[in-house]
Write a protein that holds these residues in place. Structure first.
Motif, mmCIF file in Angstrom:
data_model
loop_
_atom_site.group_PDB
_atom_site.id
_atom_site.type_symbol
_atom_site.label_atom_id
_atom_site.label_comp_id
_atom_site.label_asym_id
_atom_site.label_seq_id
_atom_site.Cartn_x
_atom_site.Cartn_y
_atom_site.Cartn_z
ATOM 1 N N TYR A 1 0.734 -1.272 0.044
ATOM 2 C CA TYR A 1 -0.100 -0.062 -0.080
ATOM 3 C C TYR A 1 0.768 1.240 0.000
ATOM 4 C CZ TYR A 1 -3.780 2.969 1.276
ATOM 5 O OH TYR A 1 -4.987 3.821 1.447
ATOM 6 N N GLU A 2 1.880 1.265 0.897
ATOM 7 C CA GLU A 2 2.779 2.276 0.840
ATOM 8 C C GLU A 2 3.684 2.404 -0.351
ATOM 9 O OE1 GLU A 2 4.339 2.088 4.777
ATOM 10 O OE2 GLU A 2 2.352 2.403 5.761
ATOM 11 N N GLY A 3 4.102 1.224 -0.807
ATOM 12 C CA GLY A 3 4.885 1.277 -2.159
ATOM 13 C C GLY A 3 4.350 1.881 -3.194
ATOM 14 N N VAL A 4 2.956 1.646 -3.282
ATOM 15 C CA VAL A 4 2.216 2.473 -4.639
ATOM 16 C C VAL A 4 2.133 3.837 -4.327
ATOM 17 C CG1 VAL A 4 1.431 0.216 -5.475
ATOM 18 C CG2 VAL A 4 0.123 1.711 -3.621
ATOM 19 N N GLY A 5 2.531 4.353 -3.100
ATOM 20 C CA GLY A 5 2.559 5.713 -3.067
ATOM 21 C C GLY A 5 1.173 6.341 -2.286
ATOM 22 N N LYS A 6 0.458 5.456 -1.761
ATOM 23 C CA LYS A 6 -0.540 5.728 -1.015
ATOM 24 C C LYS A 6 -0.152 6.402 0.564
ATOM 25 C CE LYS A 6 -4.274 3.326 -3.580
ATOM 26 N NZ LYS A 6 -5.110 2.428 -3.430
ATOM 27 N N SER A 7 -1.174 6.720 1.247
ATOM 28 C CA SER A 7 -0.567 7.270 2.670
ATOM 29 C C SER A 7 -0.088 5.960 3.353
ATOM 30 C CB SER A 7 -1.940 8.204 3.168
ATOM 31 O OG SER A 7 -3.077 7.017 3.480
ATOM 32 N N SER A 8 0.632 6.655 4.537
ATOM 33 C CA SER A 8 1.045 5.409 5.456
ATOM 34 C C SER A 8 -0.016 5.137 6.431
ATOM 35 C CB SER A 8 2.231 5.900 6.402
ATOM 36 O OG SER A 8 1.926 7.192 7.044
ATOM 37 N N GLN A 9 -0.096 4.283 7.268
ATOM 38 C CA GLN A 9 -1.194 4.015 8.105
ATOM 39 C C GLN A 9 -0.603 3.732 9.665
ATOM 40 O OE1 GLN A 9 -4.441 3.359 7.154
ATOM 41 N NE2 GLN A 9 -3.748 4.153 5.093
ATOM 42 N N PRO A 10 -0.051 4.660 10.253
ATOM 43 C CA PRO A 10 0.364 4.775 11.361
ATOM 44 C C PRO A 10 -0.329 3.966 12.528
ATOM 45 C CG PRO A 10 -0.337 6.884 11.076
ATOM 46 C CD PRO A 10 -0.432 6.163 9.657
ATOM 47 N N LYS A 11 -1.768 4.102 12.507
ATOM 48 C CA LYS A 11 -2.486 3.362 13.507
ATOM 49 C C LYS A 11 -2.442 1.661 13.440
ATOM 50 C CE LYS A 11 -5.939 6.850 14.540
ATOM 51 N NZ LYS A 11 -7.443 7.393 14.569
ATOM 52 N N ILE A 12 -2.389 1.433 11.985
ATOM 53 C CA ILE A 12 -2.597 -0.256 11.853
ATOM 54 C C ILE A 12 -0.631 -0.534 12.184
ATOM 55 C CG2 ILE A 12 -2.513 -1.774 9.805
ATOM 56 C CD1 ILE A 12 -4.759 -0.004 8.665
ATOM 57 N N HIS A 13 0.167 0.262 11.970
ATOM 58 C CA HIS A 13 1.295 -0.087 12.182
ATOM 59 C C HIS A 13 1.366 -0.293 13.850
ATOM 60 C CE1 HIS A 13 3.958 0.039 8.703
ATOM 61 N NE2 HIS A 13 2.957 0.991 8.382
ATOM 62 N N GLN A 14 0.659 0.552 14.405
ATOM 63 C CA GLN A 14 0.733 0.382 16.103
ATOM 64 C C GLN A 14 0.107 -0.920 16.415
ATOM 65 O OE1 GLN A 14 -0.931 3.986 17.279
ATOM 66 N NE2 GLN A 14 0.653 5.463 16.692
ATOM 67 N N ILE A 15 -0.927 -1.119 15.870
ATOM 68 C CA ILE A 15 -1.889 -2.455 16.194
ATOM 69 C C ILE A 15 -1.106 -3.582 15.914
ATOM 70 C CG2 ILE A 15 -3.702 -3.746 15.435
ATOM 71 C CD1 ILE A 15 -5.394 -1.264 15.047
ATOM 72 N N LEU A 16 -0.262 -3.651 14.603
ATOM 73 C CA LEU A 16 0.618 -4.805 14.377
ATOM 74 C C LEU A 16 1.745 -4.953 15.401
ATOM 75 C CD1 LEU A 16 1.433 -4.896 10.622
ATOM 76 C CD2 LEU A 16 -0.133 -6.422 12.037
ATOM 77 N N GLU A 17 2.472 -3.947 15.827
ATOM 78 C CA GLU A 17 3.317 -3.892 16.671
ATOM 79 C C GLU A 17 2.845 -4.387 18.150
ATOM 80 O OE1 GLU A 17 7.334 -3.323 17.985
ATOM 81 O OE2 GLU A 17 6.397 -3.022 16.118
ATOM 82 N N LYS A 18 1.706 -4.057 18.641
ATOM 83 C CA LYS A 18 1.125 -4.524 19.934
ATOM 84 C C LYS A 18 0.976 -6.195 19.603
ATOM 85 C CE LYS A 18 -3.226 -4.531 20.092
ATOM 86 N NZ LYS A 18 -4.850 -4.012 20.390
ATOM 87 N N HIS A 19 0.431 -6.599 18.771
ATOM 88 C CA HIS A 19 0.248 -8.057 18.486
ATOM 89 C C HIS A 19 1.513 -8.778 18.390
ATOM 90 C CE1 HIS A 19 -4.214 -8.316 18.374
ATOM 91 N NE2 HIS A 19 -4.383 -7.111 17.661
ATOM 92 N N ILE A 20 2.361 -8.156 17.550
ATOM 93 C CA ILE A 20 3.879 -8.853 17.271
ATOM 94 C C ILE A 20 4.605 -9.053 18.786
ATOM 95 C CG2 ILE A 20 6.176 -8.098 16.783
ATOM 96 C CD1 ILE A 20 4.784 -7.016 14.066
ATOM 97 N N LYS A 21 4.490 -7.779 19.743
ATOM 98 C CA LYS A 21 5.127 -8.179 20.779
ATOM 99 C C LYS A 21 4.352 -9.183 21.881
ATOM 100 C CE LYS A 21 6.898 -3.394 21.286
ATOM 101 N NZ LYS A 21 6.953 -2.207 22.045
ATOM 102 N N LYS A 22 3.133 -9.360 21.820
ATOM 103 C CA LYS A 22 2.449 -10.301 22.529
ATOM 104 C C LYS A 22 2.955 -11.770 22.013
ATOM 105 C CE LYS A 22 -1.747 -7.761 23.952
ATOM 106 N NZ LYS A 22 -2.986 -7.687 23.533
ATOM 107 N N LEU A 23 3.092 -11.769 20.632
ATOM 108 C CA LEU A 23 3.327 -13.117 19.974
ATOM 109 C C LEU A 23 4.835 -13.376 20.425
ATOM 110 C CD1 LEU A 23 2.014 -15.218 18.215
ATOM 111 C CD2 LEU A 23 2.785 -13.966 16.152
ATOM 112 N N GLU A 24 5.757 -12.630 20.299
ATOM 113 C CA GLU A 24 7.027 -12.814 20.379
ATOM 114 C C GLU A 24 7.270 -13.501 21.720
ATOM 115 O OE1 GLU A 24 9.142 -9.204 19.802
ATOM 116 O OE2 GLU A 24 9.050 -9.149 17.639
ATOM 117 N N ALA A 25 6.562 -13.158 22.797
ATOM 118 C CA ALA A 25 6.832 -13.761 24.304
ATOM 119 C C ALA A 25 6.574 -14.964 24.435
ATOM 120 C CB ALA A 25 5.537 -12.757 25.158
ATOM 121 N N THR A 26 5.884 -15.591 23.483
ATOM 122 C CA THR A 26 5.699 -17.100 23.409
ATOM 123 C C THR A 26 6.151 -17.829 22.048
ATOM 124 O OG1 THR A 26 3.354 -16.971 22.300
ATOM 125 C CG2 THR A 26 3.410 -16.877 24.491
#
Length: 223
Positions: free
Chosen positions: A78-103
């Protein structure tokens, strides 16, 4: 209960009030996320978080890991084709990634990476190029749980001595000499893997060159 896409979009539309076109888009996106593929139609932050929460709850960590890879792939496209960044979705991913990394275990991470490589091969060079144009060139560092077997060093020493510098599969000399002790470089492989209940014994082990060792683990004709 199994539904056709045409039935599912009507049901989603009735339950949520969204039009059938949007419902169809959300369903298709969900299917892509579950298989780990990239998708082009974005969904909002609420929908992304809802999917991830419920995928974790209904299908477990492996499915969540696949879903995270899919959404990250979408963001890069999405960002590679020049559309706007999605900071809220990046934050959501980061939250779930950190939880997943713990296990996460090393095996979990490795299996998911191999799955994503296979899916990347299935994409076009153009699609991969768009993702690569915005991809982070510094890989993420994660800590994972790892289980190893406490192997008998006498078995390793005896098998290497038996081989006497020759691969016991291809019968060729070791490809190079170890810098630390000037011994022929061979790797000890268990014929019946320890993880499958094999013994850590001389009779269940062979000394192999790296190429033959990888062939036994990853070749099309496993022995």
């Amino acid at each position: 209960e199994e539904l056709l896409i045409s039935e599912a979009k009507k049901k989603v539309s009735e339950l949520t009030g969204m039009n059938e076109g949007s419902a169809h888009g959300y369903i298709n996106t969900f299917l892509k996320i579950m298989e780990g593929s990239g998708y082009t139609r974005t969904i909002n932050a609420y929908g992304t978080n809802y999917y991830l929460d419920n995928i974790k709850k209904d299908y477990g960590n492996e499915a969540l890991r696949t879903a995270i890879s899919s959404i990250n792939k979408h963001l890069e496209y999405y960002e590679g084709v020049g559309k706007s960044s999605q900071p809220k979705i990046h934050q959501i991913l980061e939250k779930h990634i950190k939880k997943l990394e713990a296990t996460s275990t090393f095996k979990d991470v490795k299996n998911n990476f191999n799955k994503q490589v296979a899916l990347s091969f299935a994409d076009s060079a153009e699609t991969r190029g768009l993702r690569l144009s915005v991809a982070n060139k510094k890989p993420r560092e994660i800590e994972v749980k790892i289980k190893i077997f406490s192997r008998n060093p006498d078995v390793v020493a005896e098998v290497l001595n038996r081989a006497n510098g020759m691969c016991e599969k291809c019968q060729q000399p070791a490809p190079f000499i170890r810098a630390k002790d000037n011994t022929p470089y061979l790797e000890v492989h268990h014929i019946v893997h320890l993880a499958q209940g094999g013994e850590d014994s001389i009779s269940n082990a062979v000394a192999l060159c790296p190429n033959c060792h990888r062939e036994l683990h990853y070749g099309s004709k496993l022995q």
